[in-house]
Design a protein around this motif. Structure first.
Motif, PDB file in Angstrom:
ATOM      1  N   CYS A   1       0.839  -1.192   0.000  1.00 43.59           N
ATOM      2  CA  CYS A   1       0.000   0.000   0.000  1.00 43.59           C
ATOM      3  C   CYS A   1       0.877   1.246   0.000  1.00 43.59           C
ATOM      4  CB  CYS A   1      -0.885   0.033   1.237  1.00 43.59           C
ATOM      5  SG  CYS A   1      -2.048  -1.329   1.341  1.00 43.59           S
ATOM      6  N   LYS A   2       0.499   2.228  -0.818  1.00 43.29           N
ATOM      7  CA  LYS A   2       1.208   3.502  -0.872  1.00 43.29           C
ATOM      8  C   LYS A   2       0.484   4.538  -0.018  1.00 43.29           C
ATOM      9  CE  LYS A   2       3.133   4.808  -4.780  1.00 43.29           C
ATOM     10  NZ  LYS A   2       4.523   4.488  -4.563  1.00 43.29           N
ATOM     11  N   VAL A   3       1.261   5.277   0.771  1.00 47.08           N
ATOM     12  CA  VAL A   3       0.734   6.360   1.595  1.00 47.08           C
ATOM     13  C   VAL A   3       1.479   7.635   1.207  1.00 47.08           C
ATOM     14  CG1 VAL A   3       0.398   7.237   3.929  1.00 47.08           C
ATOM     15  CG2 VAL A   3       0.246   4.767   3.493  1.00 47.08           C
ATOM     16  N   ASN A   4       0.797   8.539   0.501  1.00 50.21           N
ATOM     17  CA  ASN A   4       1.393   9.802   0.081  1.00 50.21           C
ATOM     18  C   ASN A   4       1.346  10.759   1.264  1.00 50.21           C
ATOM     19  OD1 ASN A   4       1.990  12.323  -0.983  1.00 50.21           O
ATOM     20  ND2 ASN A   4       0.848  11.987  -2.861  1.00 50.21           N
ATOM     21  N   VAL A   5       2.492  10.963   1.907  1.00 51.55           N
ATOM     22  CA  VAL A   5       2.542  11.786   3.119  1.00 51.55           C
ATOM     23  C   VAL A   5       2.308  13.262   2.823  1.00 51.55           C
ATOM     24  CG1 VAL A   5       4.015  10.137   4.326  1.00 51.55           C
ATOM     25  CG2 VAL A   5       5.056  12.051   3.091  1.00 51.55           C
ATOM     26  N   ALA A   6       2.513  13.690   1.580  1.00 56.44           N
ATOM     27  CA  ALA A   6       2.288  15.084   1.214  1.00 56.44           C
ATOM     28  C   ALA A   6       0.800  15.402   1.114  1.00 56.44           C
ATOM     29  CB  ALA A   6       2.971  15.396  -0.115  1.00 56.44           C
ATOM     30  N   VAL A   7       0.000  14.420   0.781  1.00 53.76           N
ATOM     31  CA  VAL A   7      -1.431  14.620   0.588  1.00 53.76           C
ATOM     32  C   VAL A   7      -2.216  14.318   1.845  1.00 53.76           C
ATOM     33  CG1 VAL A   7      -3.449  13.747  -0.655  1.00 53.76           C
ATOM     34  CG2 VAL A   7      -1.336  14.198  -1.883  1.00 53.76           C
ATOM     35  N   ASP A   8      -1.826  13.282   2.544  1.00 53.99           N
ATOM     36  CA  ASP A   8      -2.636  12.801   3.655  1.00 53.99           C
ATOM     37  C   ASP A   8      -1.792  12.663   4.927  1.00 53.99           C
ATOM     38  OD1 ASP A   8      -4.853  11.869   4.980  1.00 53.99           O
ATOM     39  OD2 ASP A   8      -5.415  10.499   3.370  1.00 53.99           O
ATOM     40  N   GLU A   9      -1.485  13.806   5.537  1.00 54.78           N
ATOM     41  CA  GLU A   9      -0.635  13.810   6.728  1.00 54.78           C
ATOM     42  C   GLU A   9      -1.258  13.040   7.887  1.00 54.78           C
ATOM     43  OE1 GLU A   9       0.767  17.683   7.837  1.00 54.78           O
ATOM     44  OE2 GLU A   9       1.141  18.226   5.759  1.00 54.78           O
ATOM     45  N   ALA A  10      -2.577  13.055   7.997  1.00 49.42           N
ATOM     46  CA  ALA A  10      -3.247  12.344   9.094  1.00 49.42           C
ATOM     47  C   ALA A  10      -3.015  10.844   8.986  1.00 49.42           C
ATOM     48  CB  ALA A  10      -4.746  12.654   9.087  1.00 49.42           C
ATOM     49  N   ILE A  11      -3.015  10.313   7.762  1.00 45.92           N
ATOM     50  CA  ILE A  11      -2.749   8.891   7.567  1.00 45.92           C
ATOM     51  C   ILE A  11      -1.298   8.584   7.908  1.00 45.92           C
ATOM     52  CG2 ILE A  11      -2.441   7.098   5.799  1.00 45.92           C
ATOM     53  CD1 ILE A  11      -4.960   8.074   4.480  1.00 45.92           C
ATOM     54  N   ALA A  12      -0.394   9.441   7.493  1.00 46.15           N
ATOM     55  CA  ALA A  12       1.035   9.186   7.662  1.00 46.15           C
ATOM     56  C   ALA A  12       1.506   9.352   9.105  1.00 46.15           C
ATOM     57  CB  ALA A  12       1.826  10.111   6.755  1.00 46.15           C
ATOM     58  N   LYS A  13       0.832  10.184   9.887  1.00 52.89           N
ATOM     59  CA  LYS A  13       1.301  10.511  11.236  1.00 52.89           C
ATOM     60  C   LYS A  13       1.560   9.291  12.120  1.00 52.89           C
ATOM     61  CE  LYS A  13       0.522  13.655  15.032  1.00 52.89           C
ATOM     62  NZ  LYS A  13      -0.289  14.741  15.557  1.00 52.89           N
ATOM     63  N   PRO A  14       0.662   8.294  12.169  1.00 52.10           N
ATOM     64  CA  PRO A  14       0.929   7.146  13.045  1.00 52.10           C
ATOM     65  C   PRO A  14       2.196   6.352  12.679  1.00 52.10           C
ATOM     66  CG  PRO A  14      -1.362   7.173  12.338  1.00 52.10           C
ATOM     67  CD  PRO A  14      -0.648   8.223  11.554  1.00 52.10           C
ATOM     68  N   PHE A  15       2.646   6.480  11.435  1.00 55.23           N
ATOM     69  CA  PHE A  15       3.850   5.756  11.023  1.00 55.23           C
ATOM     70  C   PHE A  15       5.124   6.433  11.520  1.00 55.23           C
ATOM     71  CE2 PHE A  15       0.764   4.392   7.787  1.00 55.23           C
ATOM     72  CZ  PHE A  15       0.924   3.028   7.860  1.00 55.23           C
TER      73      PHE A  15
END
Length: 111
Positions: free
Chosen positions: A60-74
């Motif tokens: 799964c790809k997580v674009n940290v530039a677009v979706d900071e809320a998704i990326a934060k827990p990582f």
């Protein structure tokens, strides 16, 4: 939510915590940004690995530039970051651009 195998899935807008909790087996999260040259270089390698490990792994790809809320827990501080989970628990992480051979050996060590 069952994630298909054989291709890299963009999880923008998904509840990633639910994906992690519900998914059985190995799931690899690619934390990336389109402005990151190593991230763009890694993309075709991940496409190949998704096909190579079709029965063992979901990517799964997580674009940290677009979706900071998704990326934060990582808590990724460097891109690209590859976070590997098994049955809802992070088991390993690789940071930076790695070769296909390196990533293949890394993934095989967790099968």
């Amino acid at each position: 939510m069952k994630i298909m195998t054989g291709k890299v899935i963009d999880v923008a807008g998904w509840d990633v915590a639910a994906v992690i909790a519900e998914q059985r087996g190995l799931i690899l999260f690619d934390l990336w940004s389109p402005t990151c040259a190593p991230c763009r270089a890694l993309a075709p390698i991940l496409d190949d690995l998704a096909a190579d490990f079709v029965d063992e792994l979901r990517i799964c790809k997580v674009n940290v530039a677009v979706d900071e809320a998704i990326a934060k827990p990582f808590a990724a501080r460097t891109l690209p970051t590859l976070a590997l989970y098994r049955d809802g628990v992070e088991i390993d992480r690789v940071v930076g651009l790695k070769s296909r051979g390196h990533l293949t050996a890394w993934l095989e060590s967790h099968l």
